[in-house]
Write a protein that holds these residues in place. Structure first.
Motif, short mmCIF file in Angstrom:
data_model
loop_
_atom_site.label_atom_id
_atom_site.label_comp_id
_atom_site.label_asym_id
_atom_site.label_seq_id
_atom_site.Cartn_x
_atom_site.Cartn_y
_atom_site.Cartn_z
N CYS A 144 0.83 -1.22 0.00
CA CYS A 144 0.00 0.00 0.00
C CYS A 144 0.86 1.26 0.00
N SER A 169 1.41 -7.59 2.56
CA SER A 169 1.10 -6.63 3.62
C SER A 169 1.27 -7.22 5.02
N LEU A 183 -7.22 4.71 4.53
CA LEU A 183 -7.36 4.03 3.24
C LEU A 183 -7.06 2.55 3.42
N PRO A 184 -7.49 1.70 2.47
CA PRO A 184 -7.18 0.26 2.56
C PRO A 184 -5.68 0.03 2.67
N ASN A 185 -5.32 -0.92 3.52
CA ASN A 185 -3.89 -1.16 3.78
C ASN A 185 -3.47 -2.60 3.53
N THR A 188 -4.33 -6.33 -2.49
CA THR A 188 -5.19 -6.00 -3.62
C THR A 188 -4.88 -6.99 -4.74
N GLY A 210 -6.77 -7.92 5.11
CA GLY A 210 -8.09 -7.54 4.63
C GLY A 210 -8.85 -8.62 3.88
N GLU A 216 -13.23 -13.11 -1.43
CA GLU A 216 -11.99 -12.33 -1.43
C GLU A 216 -10.77 -13.25 -1.55
#
Length: 239
Positions: A144, A169, A183-185, A188, A210, A216
């Motif tokens: 991120c 992450s 924000l998203p951490n 992705t 996440g 997901e």
């Protein structure tokens, strides 16, 4: 990916069942290890102080003990990371997830990034474990914070240094937008896909942070992940 018994077992075998909560207690780790054995997860990922306990609880099972080094900031010295990694392997860890030094990355000091990863690789190799397989080393990039170019360069350094995986992450990064909102951490599909494209079939790719449910997790696997780091392993499989 259809959610049938075969695919459930496949995804379960990719999950590093994780509890890195700073307030985790012995009972929490006991529960984590019991769940990992029940569901057939790849490993449990715990803080270094819990490695001996997890190793004892998982003795004789196929579930590995994974731990973290330089976590969560990655700002430790090379010597600190190497020493910590060696101690955790001696204590029973068979997989080590190290956080790369993001300051070195941002300065573009790629030789130093390589040296850091290589030092940890050598440290875990130096712990003699008769009859045991090679210790798995994963390098956490904290994507991120990084540009695509920085992600690519980190992956290249990790491969050159002898790492086995690159990982997205920690789940502990703090990233804010111009409005001050978080924000998203975490992982992705873009970062996972880019990492897979960079390392090809030479390294594994671990998506972590996440990932809360089946959809997901499957999205990350379809993007190129070969391992999933999640504290919601049971939820991913059951829901």
């Amino acid at each position: 990916m259809e959610k049938n018994s075969e695919n459930i077992a496949k995804i379960a075998a990719m999950i590093d069942h994780t509890n890195l909560n700073p307030c985790a207690r012995k009972a929490d780790i006991e529960k984590l290890c019991a769940e990992a054995k029940e569901y057939g997860f790849a490993s449990v990922c715990v803080n270094p102080s819990f490695v001996p306990l997890a190793s004892e609880l998982l003795a004789g099972s196929d579930v590995k003990v994974c731990t973290v080094v330089g976590f969560p900031l990655g700002a430790n010295t090379i010597d600190d990371k190497a020493a910590q990694a060696g101690v955790t392997v001696y204590d029973g860890a068979r997989e080590v997830d190290m956080v790369v030094n993001l300051g070195l990355v941002k300065d573009g000091l790629w030789d130093d990034v390589f040296e850091e990863i290589y030092a940890v690789r050598c440290a875990v190799n130096d712990v003699m474990i008769p009859g045991d397989p090679k210790i798995i080393l994963k390098v956490i990039l904290e994507t991120c914070y990084l540009s695509d170019e920085e992600i690519i360069k980190c992956c290249e350094c990790a491969e050159k240094a002898g790492a086995d995986f690159v990982k997205t992450s920690t789940g502990f990064a703090i990233l804010k937008g111009p409005d001050g909102k978080l924000l998203p951490n975490g992982a992705t599909t873009h970062a996972v896909s880019l990492m897979r494209k960079t390392v090809g079939g030479h390294l594994g790719v671990k998506a972590s942070g996440g990932i809360h449910n089946w959809e997901e997790a499957v999205a990350m696997v379809e993007a190129g992940a070969s391992r999933i780091g999640a504290s919601a392993g049971v939820q991913i499989i059951n829901n």
